[in-house]
Design an enzyme around this catalytic site. Structure first.
Site, short mmCIF file in Angstrom:
data_model
loop_
_atom_site.label_atom_id
_atom_site.label_comp_id
_atom_site.label_asym_id
_atom_site.label_seq_id
_atom_site.Cartn_x
_atom_site.Cartn_y
_atom_site.Cartn_z
N THR A 28 0.84 -1.31 0.16
CA THR A 28 0.00 0.12 0.04
C THR A 28 0.95 1.26 0.00
O THR A 28 1.91 1.39 0.54
CB THR A 28 -1.02 0.08 1.10
N GLU A 106 -0.48 -5.13 6.32
CA GLU A 106 1.03 -5.07 5.53
C GLU A 106 1.84 -6.01 6.42
O GLU A 106 2.23 -6.79 5.79
CB GLU A 106 1.43 -3.88 5.67
#
Length: 228
Positions: A28, A106
Protein backbone atom coordinates in the site's frame (compact mmCIF):
# COMPACT_ATOMS: atom_id res chain seq x y z
CA UNK A 1 15.38 14.25 -9.65
CA UNK A 2 11.70 14.49 -8.75
CA UNK A 3 10.74 12.19 -5.86
CA UNK A 4 7.84 10.68 -7.81
CA UNK A 5 10.19 9.85 -10.65
CA UNK A 6 12.42 7.95 -8.21
CA UNK A 7 9.41 6.13 -6.77
CA UNK A 8 8.24 5.12 -10.24
CA UNK A 9 11.73 3.95 -11.16
CA UNK A 10 11.93 1.63 -8.16
CA UNK A 11 8.36 0.42 -8.65
CA UNK A 12 8.83 -0.49 -12.28
CA UNK A 13 12.06 -2.34 -11.55
CA UNK A 14 10.44 -4.37 -8.76
CA UNK A 15 7.96 -6.12 -11.04
CA UNK A 16 10.92 -7.85 -12.72
CA UNK A 17 10.91 -10.12 -9.66
CA UNK A 18 7.41 -11.37 -10.43
CA UNK A 19 7.16 -14.81 -12.04
CA UNK A 20 4.27 -16.65 -13.65
CA UNK A 21 1.94 -18.56 -11.27
CA UNK A 22 3.12 -16.65 -8.20
CA UNK A 23 0.98 -15.84 -5.19
CA UNK A 24 1.93 -12.21 -4.81
CA UNK A 25 1.42 -9.76 -1.97
CA UNK A 26 0.69 -6.18 -3.01
CA UNK A 27 1.50 -3.43 -0.53
CA UNK A 28 0.00 0.00 0.00
CA UNK A 29 1.15 3.55 -0.65
CA UNK A 30 2.13 6.03 -3.32
CA UNK A 31 5.06 3.97 -4.61
CA UNK A 32 2.94 0.82 -4.72
CA UNK A 33 0.45 2.60 -6.99
CA UNK A 34 3.18 2.80 -9.62
CA UNK A 35 4.09 -0.84 -9.00
CA UNK A 36 0.54 -2.08 -9.51
CA UNK A 37 0.31 -0.12 -12.76
CA UNK A 38 3.55 -1.68 -14.00
CA UNK A 39 2.43 -5.13 -12.87
CA UNK A 40 -0.85 -4.81 -14.77
CA UNK A 41 1.10 -4.04 -17.94
CA UNK A 42 3.21 -7.19 -17.49
CA UNK A 43 0.14 -9.31 -16.77
CA UNK A 44 -1.51 -8.12 -19.95
CA UNK A 45 1.58 -8.26 -22.18
CA UNK A 46 2.81 -11.66 -21.00
CA UNK A 47 -0.50 -13.27 -19.99
CA UNK A 48 0.85 -13.92 -16.50
CA UNK A 49 -1.21 -16.07 -14.16
CA UNK A 50 -1.05 -14.52 -10.71
CA UNK A 51 -2.97 -14.65 -7.47
CA UNK A 52 -2.62 -11.38 -5.56
CA UNK A 53 -3.28 -10.60 -1.92
CA UNK A 54 -3.68 -6.91 -1.12
CA UNK A 55 -2.81 -5.06 2.07
CA UNK A 56 -5.56 -2.46 1.83
CA UNK A 57 -8.95 -1.82 0.29
CA UNK A 58 -7.49 0.88 -1.97
CA UNK A 59 -4.80 -1.41 -3.39
CA UNK A 60 -7.39 -4.14 -3.97
CA UNK A 61 -9.61 -1.68 -5.81
CA UNK A 62 -6.74 -0.50 -8.02
CA UNK A 63 -5.59 -4.03 -8.81
CA UNK A 64 -9.08 -5.24 -9.61
CA UNK A 65 -9.75 -2.25 -11.86
CA UNK A 66 -6.61 -3.11 -13.85
CA UNK A 67 -7.56 -6.74 -14.32
CA UNK A 68 -5.28 -8.25 -11.67
CA UNK A 69 -6.96 -11.17 -9.84
CA UNK A 70 -7.24 -10.62 -6.09
CA UNK A 71 -7.93 -13.00 -3.22
CA UNK A 72 -8.23 -12.52 0.53
CA UNK A 73 -5.34 -13.55 2.77
CA UNK A 74 -7.48 -16.31 4.29
CA UNK A 75 -7.96 -17.83 0.82
CA UNK A 76 -4.29 -18.65 0.23
CA UNK A 77 -1.96 -21.02 2.07
CA UNK A 78 1.20 -19.01 1.46
CA UNK A 79 2.58 -15.98 -0.37
CA UNK A 80 5.66 -16.32 -2.57
CA UNK A 81 6.65 -12.67 -2.70
CA UNK A 82 5.35 -9.38 -1.32
CA UNK A 83 6.29 -6.03 -2.83
CA UNK A 84 5.57 -3.06 -0.60
CA UNK A 85 6.79 0.43 0.17
CA UNK A 86 8.40 1.67 3.37
CA UNK A 87 8.51 5.00 5.16
CA UNK A 88 12.05 4.45 6.42
CA UNK A 89 14.66 1.70 6.21
CA UNK A 90 18.04 1.75 7.91
CA UNK A 91 21.45 0.19 7.31
CA UNK A 92 20.39 -2.92 9.23
CA UNK A 93 17.27 -3.34 7.07
CA UNK A 94 14.93 -2.44 9.90
CA UNK A 95 12.03 -0.30 8.83
CA UNK A 96 9.04 1.84 9.69
CA UNK A 97 5.79 1.39 7.79
CA UNK A 98 2.27 2.63 8.31
CA UNK A 99 2.26 6.10 6.80
CA UNK A 100 -0.79 4.95 4.89
CA UNK A 101 -2.37 3.45 8.04
CA UNK A 102 -2.20 -0.07 6.55
CA UNK A 103 0.59 -1.54 8.69
CA UNK A 104 -1.56 -4.22 10.36
CA UNK A 105 -2.58 -5.75 7.03
CA UNK A 106 0.91 -5.12 5.63
CA UNK A 107 2.54 -7.00 8.49
CA UNK A 108 0.11 -9.91 8.24
CA UNK A 109 0.89 -10.26 4.55
CA UNK A 110 4.64 -9.75 5.04
CA UNK A 111 4.91 -12.40 7.74
CA UNK A 112 3.03 -14.86 5.52
CA UNK A 113 5.38 -14.18 2.61
CA UNK A 114 8.47 -16.23 1.75
CA UNK A 115 10.23 -13.10 0.43
CA UNK A 116 9.68 -9.39 0.96
CA UNK A 117 10.88 -6.58 -1.29
CA UNK A 118 10.50 -2.92 -0.40
CA UNK A 119 10.42 -0.18 -3.01
CA UNK A 120 11.49 3.31 -1.95
CA UNK A 121 13.01 6.55 -3.14
CA UNK A 122 16.47 7.25 -1.76
CA UNK A 123 15.20 9.72 0.87
CA UNK A 124 13.63 6.77 2.73
CA UNK A 125 17.03 5.14 3.30
CA UNK A 126 18.41 6.42 6.63
CA UNK A 127 21.17 5.66 9.11
CA UNK A 128 18.77 5.24 12.03
CA UNK A 129 14.98 4.95 11.87
CA UNK A 130 12.70 7.20 13.91
CA UNK A 131 12.56 10.52 12.15
CA UNK A 132 9.37 9.34 10.46
CA UNK A 133 6.65 9.15 13.15
CA UNK A 134 6.06 5.57 14.26
CA UNK A 135 2.43 4.53 13.71
CA UNK A 136 0.66 2.48 16.37
CA UNK A 137 -2.79 1.07 15.61
CA UNK A 138 -5.07 1.02 18.66
CA UNK A 139 -8.67 0.05 19.24
CA UNK A 140 -10.97 3.07 19.75
CA UNK A 141 -12.22 1.81 23.12
CA UNK A 142 -9.85 3.24 25.70
CA UNK A 143 -7.53 4.75 23.10
CA UNK A 144 -7.12 7.87 25.25
CA UNK A 145 -5.76 5.68 28.05
CA UNK A 146 -3.20 4.16 25.70
CA UNK A 147 -2.33 7.68 24.54
CA UNK A 148 -1.85 8.79 28.15
CA UNK A 149 0.52 5.89 28.79
CA UNK A 150 2.57 6.90 25.75
CA UNK A 151 2.76 10.44 27.14
CA UNK A 152 4.04 9.14 30.48
CA UNK A 153 6.71 7.13 28.67
CA UNK A 154 7.88 10.26 26.83
CA UNK A 155 6.97 8.89 23.38
CA UNK A 156 5.47 12.16 22.09
CA UNK A 157 2.21 10.65 20.82
CA UNK A 158 -0.26 12.32 18.50
CA UNK A 159 -3.58 10.96 17.25
CA UNK A 160 -3.55 10.90 13.46
CA UNK A 161 -6.36 13.04 12.09
CA UNK A 162 -7.82 13.78 8.70
CA UNK A 163 -6.40 16.69 6.71
CA UNK A 164 -9.03 19.07 8.07
CA UNK A 165 -8.16 17.94 11.60
CA UNK A 166 -11.80 17.30 12.48
CA UNK A 167 -11.76 13.51 12.66
CA UNK A 168 -9.37 10.78 13.65
CA UNK A 169 -8.02 8.62 10.85
CA UNK A 170 -9.43 5.10 10.87
CA UNK A 171 -7.72 2.06 9.42
CA UNK A 172 -9.47 -0.50 7.22
CA UNK A 173 -10.20 -2.34 10.47
CA UNK A 174 -11.83 0.81 11.90
CA UNK A 175 -9.08 1.31 14.46
CA UNK A 176 -7.32 4.57 15.33
CA UNK A 177 -3.68 5.46 14.76
CA UNK A 178 -1.36 7.11 17.26
CA UNK A 179 1.88 8.41 15.76
CA UNK A 180 4.92 8.46 18.04
CA UNK A 181 7.33 11.32 17.29
CA UNK A 182 10.59 9.79 18.44
CA UNK A 183 13.18 11.29 16.05
CA UNK A 184 15.55 8.35 16.67
CA UNK A 185 14.92 4.72 17.61
CA UNK A 186 18.16 3.23 18.91
CA UNK A 187 16.68 -0.04 20.21
CA UNK A 188 13.87 -0.97 17.81
CA UNK A 189 13.49 -4.56 19.01
CA UNK A 190 13.03 -3.49 22.63
CA UNK A 191 10.49 -0.86 21.63
CA UNK A 192 8.63 -3.32 19.40
CA UNK A 193 8.35 -5.80 22.27
CA UNK A 194 7.13 -3.15 24.70
CA UNK A 195 4.51 -1.81 22.28
CA UNK A 196 3.21 -5.29 21.53
CA UNK A 197 2.69 -5.86 25.26
CA UNK A 198 0.46 -2.81 25.73
CA UNK A 199 -3.23 -3.58 26.10
CA UNK A 200 -5.22 -1.83 23.39
CA UNK A 201 -2.39 -1.84 20.87
CA UNK A 202 -3.32 -3.88 17.80
CA UNK A 203 -0.07 -3.46 15.85
CA UNK A 204 2.86 -1.09 15.46
CA UNK A 205 4.78 0.07 12.41
CA UNK A 206 8.18 -1.39 13.28
CA UNK A 207 8.97 -3.95 10.58
CA UNK A 208 12.03 -5.76 11.86
CA UNK A 209 14.02 -8.58 10.27
CA UNK A 210 11.46 -8.96 7.49
CA UNK A 211 12.76 -7.48 4.26
CA UNK A 212 15.06 -9.41 1.90
CA UNK A 213 15.81 -6.72 -0.68
CA UNK A 214 15.20 -2.99 -1.02
CA UNK A 215 14.82 -1.48 -4.48
CA UNK A 216 15.85 2.17 -4.29
CA UNK A 217 15.11 4.81 -6.89
CA UNK A 218 17.82 7.49 -7.04
CA UNK A 219 19.11 10.17 -9.44
CA UNK A 220 21.87 7.71 -10.37
CA UNK A 221 19.36 5.01 -11.24
CA UNK A 222 18.00 1.97 -9.41
CA UNK A 223 20.02 0.53 -6.54
CA UNK A 224 19.40 -2.93 -5.10
CA UNK A 225 20.19 -3.38 -1.40
CA UNK A 226 20.27 -6.97 -0.17
CA UNK A 227 19.83 -7.86 3.48
CA UNK A 228 22.58 -9.95 4.98
Amino acid sequence: MDKNAMKKMAAERSVDYVEDNMILGLGTGSTVVYMVEALAKRVKAENLHLTCVCTSIRTAEQATSLGIPVKALNEVDHIDLTIDGADEVDDNFQGIKGGGAAHLFEKLVATTSTRNIWIVDEEKVVDTIGRFPLPVEVIPFGSQQVFNKFVKEGLNPEFRTTEDGHQRVLTDSKNEVIDLHLEKITHPHLLATWLSEQVGVVEHGLFLDLVNEVVVGSPEGVKILKAR
